[in-house]
Design an enzyme around this catalytic site. Structure first.
Site, PDB file in Angstrom:
ATOM      1  N   ASN A 166      -1.269  14.002  10.269  1.00 12.49           N
ATOM      2  CA  ASN A 166      -0.777  15.059  11.202  1.00 12.49           C
ATOM      3  C   ASN A 166      -1.646  14.462  12.300  1.00 12.49           C
ATOM      4  O   ASN A 166      -3.075  14.981  12.245  1.00 12.49           O
ATOM      5  CB  ASN A 166      -1.028  16.367  10.864  1.00 12.49           C
ATOM      6  N   GLU A 167      -1.453  14.030  13.408  1.00 14.97           N
ATOM      7  CA  GLU A 167      -2.248  13.760  14.723  1.00 14.97           C
ATOM      8  C   GLU A 167      -3.812  13.501  14.192  1.00 14.97           C
ATOM      9  O   GLU A 167      -4.623  13.942  14.890  1.00 14.97           O
ATOM     10  CB  GLU A 167      -2.198  14.936  15.780  1.00 14.97           C
TER      11      GLU A 167
HETATM   12  O1  AHR Z   1       0.389  23.759  16.708  1.00 12.42           O
HETATM   13  C1  AHR Z   1      -0.714  24.152  16.488  1.00 12.42           C
HETATM   14  C2  AHR Z   1      -1.764  22.838  16.351  1.00 12.42           C
HETATM   15  O2  AHR Z   1      -1.820  21.923  17.218  1.00 12.42           O
HETATM   16  C3  AHR Z   1      -1.374  21.985  14.807  1.00 12.42           C
HETATM   17  O3  AHR Z   1      -1.800  22.713  13.907  1.00 12.42           O
HETATM   18  C4  AHR Z   1      -2.116  20.741  15.368  1.00 12.42           C
HETATM   19  O4  AHR Z   1      -1.292  19.808  14.748  1.00 12.42           O
HETATM   20  C5  AHR Z   1      -2.186  20.746  16.806  1.00 12.42           C
HETATM   21  O5  AHR Z   1      -3.301  20.426  17.122  1.00 12.42           O
END
Ligand code: AHR
Length: 851
Positions: A584-585
């Protein structure tokens, strides 16, 4: 190619920048500049040291020109978002023998950070290198590396640093592999220099470089500033920019012969347990802390009230002997008195509706009551436990509707209770352990084609020990292992992987589970040295197996280990999982890449039919984006997950973001995006942008606004799509844009040409058209966006397409500051729909039956 085109766009912007430079001190510099100039690299303590690496240049080492001046050429990504995280101190820049610049810096922890660059503008991935791996401090001692400096000796580089007052160095040849640290008896003299700019004394490293390098840095800085300024639009700036603007006429020609296949699953939802989206949100449970497992750790010990008794009051004590399940060690013992639970800011109940109360209990007979805040009994029942733990169920039917009831259990003897639960019988699709109906209905109304879960950051967690483990979230509720939620509360896991899959099936949406790539969130602050270093490689096989087991749980036959568990939960048929997101990112570091490749390869090998979605960092550009794409290209990933939270102006100015994407590479799942606000101006900028996403539906396969849900008073992140409290839901204007896109998808994108009566670029980018054809209904759908403060009169003509005269016309319009605009739908003739004036700031969807 994709990136080349994007850079040539930046190049255009740079031309503007050159104009500024040539007209200012830059011209002076240009006239006087020698081939080489001095360059000084430094950081400041402003903004807690988070502004990163800065540069200043000079021709004579006396007069220094700061580039920016606080412009960040490189920002530290180490640590959490707290006051000390993301800070860069004592950057030390060195140019290696091959002409590559290396920047090292201290991060207030026992690691030093490194990144490299050829041009000081584009930087490679950040890596965090452990200094003293064997530091043994006393209890609370925190080992911190300081004063990183580099010297050269015998073809090697020596990285000097001090840690806990002692000096060390480590050797490296390539800035990748380092020797273990050696005590530095002969530590070098101070290798840093000092300069003064406008009276401010700065410490850093001094270099002599080509002017062209500095020139490029200045151009880059100017173009970034120019772009930021351009993206900083608002309704207020509109009123200045468009003063005197006359209503615009838009001639729109739709050519039915020119079409392309696009993804028909563009609109989906991003569900993360953030803002109490799960417990106290979508999960229908009305009792907070039903299992007495809240712990100080959920809030890192900062809130003493947050413990096993949270949300409970009365005459009870927490006991641990002989619990109902080893994973659920605490329970409450009530002695001649009562215990009361206040739910999530009170329990909202409706008159004459049925609520399922259940409890694990042993001991004396007890009474359960729902009571209003003034003590009135709304419903009551008796349950009779025995001497050993047993699950008991009764139904409660309140006589009144109240939003702040509490649940009370009273006994005249001694009664032990655990898993105290209250669910409305009316849940989404009437599922047991189900979902809150109004919220689930609001999601279902969006017609999502997919649901991503459980995050977001929740998926990779705050520290290694906080990585979300799907196996802890299935099976009997009392056996699930709850844990601290990265957003600062407790997640019970009552809404676990089984319920997520079930929800997707009930919605008719594809499930898109996202699993950590063997590393926690780069913003982690918990456990160890801030930034974590990934699951130890010796434990990775087990982690990879967990990922593979998830696919077996979803799709395996009932004869497989994990398929059997799905069947035991009540779903013998496979869930037909098609997608799995890995990462995730994430910060794309060497530690990340090693683990990510390992997981992706294992999934591809064992389940080639599963579509793996990779990650390309948290932004639409920059190091993680480039590095993430590089790995995706190499692994030939089918899809990557892009994230960006930007200003409305950014969305207005970047509608062509995907036009130049290379169609032969990975497709894109735009997994998280939002325009930083819940005003109609924001929603409209998203509607405009989505016309570009639809136009590029051959490369963008899915898109989800983020985050989805937020409980009032428990919101950690704004903006969100749907706000709610105990008994109301409050969809935002952004929600209605999403809903209109979700309800009006297409399988084919039909080309259209727009000719406006006003040729101003700022005008034309605020009027957008997207035409799609939906296969299921055969309908032609025309979306028109007008983000201008004046009306737009369209005249739409279609060729090579047979449409009927029956159109459904939906308009969403309002003041740009407005938060309450709602779509209005009417049936009109196609002719009328095609010429109907679009009010200032509006979004229209025309749906036409075809012949
Ligand atoms: O959408 C909120 C947050 O934004 C998520 O948890 C994360 O992936 C992003 O930084």
């Amino acid at each position: 190619m994709k990136r080349f085109l994007k850079h040539s766009f930046c190049g255009l912007i740079s031309l503007f920048a050159v104009f500024f430079i040539v007209s200012g001190f830059g011209l002076k510099a240009k006239e006087e500049k020698p081939d080489k100039v001095y360059l000084f690299a430094y950081s400041t303590v402003k903004n807690n040291g988070k502004n990163g690496l800065h540069f200043a240049w000079s021709t004579d080492q006396k007069n220094w020109f700061a580039i920016g001046p606080e412009f960040s050429f490189l920002k530290s990504d180490f640590g959490s978002w707290g006051p000390t995280g993301k800070s860069m101190s004592e950057p030390f820049l060195i140019k290696d023998n091959a002409g590559i610049f290396h920047c090292f810096w201290s991060v207030k922890d026992n690691v030093f950070a490194h990144s490299e660059s050829k041009d000081l503008v584009n930087w490679g991935r950040q890596n965090y290198i452990q200094g003293m791996k064997n530091f043994v401090g006393k209890g609370e001692d925190k080992s911190v590396i300081e004063n990183v400096q580099i010297s050269q000796k015998e073809g090697q580089y020596l990285v000097h640093f001090s840690e806990s007052g002692k000096k060390y160095y480590a050797r490296t040849k390539d800035f990748k592999i380092y020797s273990s640290s050696i005590e530095d008896t002969n530590s070098p003299q101070n290798l840093r220099s000092e300069i003064t700019i406008q009276g401010e004394v700065l410490q850093g490293t001094l270099h002599q470089v080509e002017w062209s390098l500095v020139d490029n840095m200045i151009r880059n800085m100017e173009s970034v500033k120019f772009r930021d300024k351009k993206d900083n639009t608002s309704p207020k700036s509109d009123s200045l920019m468009f003063v005197g603007l006359k209503p615009v006429k838009a001639e729109i020609k739709i050519n039915g012969q020119e079409s392309k296949k696009i993804s028909n699953m563009l609109t989906g939802v991003f569900f993360e347990d953030i803002n109490y989206a799960a417990d106290g949100g979508l999960y229908g449970e009305l009792i907070q802390n039903r299992d007495f497992e809240y712990s100080l750790n959920d809030k890192k010990g900062r809130d003493e009230k947050w413990n096993a008794t949270m949300a409970w009051s009365g005459d009870f004590k927490i006991a641990k002997e002989n619990p109902i399940h080893a994973n659920n060690p605490n329970y409450a013992v009530i002695s001649k008195g009562s215990i009361s639970n206040s739910g999530f800011d009170g329990i909202a109940v409706k008159a004459n509706e049925k609520y399922d109360f259940s409890v694990f209990a042993k001991g004396t007979k007890a009474t359960v009551r729902l009571k209003s805040s003034n003590g009135e009994i709304l419903a009551e029942a008796i349950f009779s436990p025995t001497t050993s733990w047993k699950k008991l169920n009764v139904v409660l039917k309140p006589t009144k509707t109240v939003k702040d009831a509490h649940l009370e259990i009273s006994t005249s003897g001694e009664t032990a209770v655990d898993m105290v639960s209250l669910f409305p019988q009316k849940t989404f699709k009437n599922r047991k352990n189900g979902l809150r109906l109004d919220l689930a209905d609001a999601i279902a109304d969006m017609h999502p084609k997919f649901v991503r879960f459980p995050g977001g950051c929740v998926a990779h967690g705050d520290g290694l020990h906080n990585i979300y483990k799907w196996k802890n979230t299935i099976g009997p509720l009392e056996s699930r292992i709850g844990m601290r939620n990265i957003w600062g509360y407790h997640q019970s896991m009552g809404l676990g992987y089984f319920e997520y899959f079930q929800f997707c099936e009930d919605l008719g949406a594809e499930a898109v589970p996202v699993l950590a790539a063997g590393v926690p969130c780069q913003n982690s602050s918990d456990g160890g040295s801030g930034q974590q270093f990934g699951i130890p490689m010796e434990d990775m096989d087990e982690y990879v197996q967990d990922v593979l087991d998830l696919i077996e749980y979803a799709n395996g036959s009932v004869n497989t280990t994990w398929g059997k568990k799905r069947a035991e939960a009540g779903h013998p048929k496979p869930f037909n999982l098609k997608y799995v997101g890995i990462g995730n990112e994430d910060l794309i570091s060497d530690v990340f890449e090693e683990r990510y490749r390992m997981i992706v390869k294992a999934v591809q090998q064992k389940y080639p039919e599963i579509i793996v979605i990779g990650t390309v960092g948290p932004f639409f550009e920059g190091t993680d984006y480039n590095e993430g794409w590089r790995i995706a290209d190499d692994l030939k990933l089918p899809i990557v997950d892009e994230h960006y939270y930007q200003s409305p102006g950014w969305f207005i100015n970047n509608q062509n973001f995907y036009d130049s994407y290379d169609r032969s590479k990975s497709k894109v799942y735009l997994g998280e995006y939002a325009s930083r606000g819940n005003k109609f101006y924001n929603a409209l900028s998203e509607a405009l942008y989505l016309t570009g996403v639809e136009r590029n539906g051959d490369v963008v396969t899915m898109a989800s606004y983020a985050p989805l849900l937020a409980r009032e008073k428990h919101t950690q992140w704004n903006p969100d799509l749907i706000y709610f409290n105990g008994d109301e839901i409050k969809p935002t204007v952004n929600y209605f844009v999403q809903k209109l896109y979700g309800q009006n998808p297409g399988d084919y994108y039909i080309e259209s040409a727009v000719k406006l009566s006003d040729s101003n670029d700022e005008v034309s980018k605020r009027i957008a058209v997207s035409v799609v054809k939906d296969n299921a209904s055969g309908d032609l759908i025309v979306k028109l966006v007008n983000a201008l403060p004046v009306a737009v009169t369209p005249s739409v003509a279609i060729s090579n397409f047979s449409t009927t005269e029956n159109a459904t016309y939906t308009i969403l319009a309002g003041n740009p500051e407005n938060t309450t605009a709602r779509p209005v739908t009417q049936k009109i003739s196609t002719k009328e729909a095609f010429s109907k004036e679009l009010p200032p700031y509006s979004f229209a969807v025309i749906r036409i039956k075809t012949k």
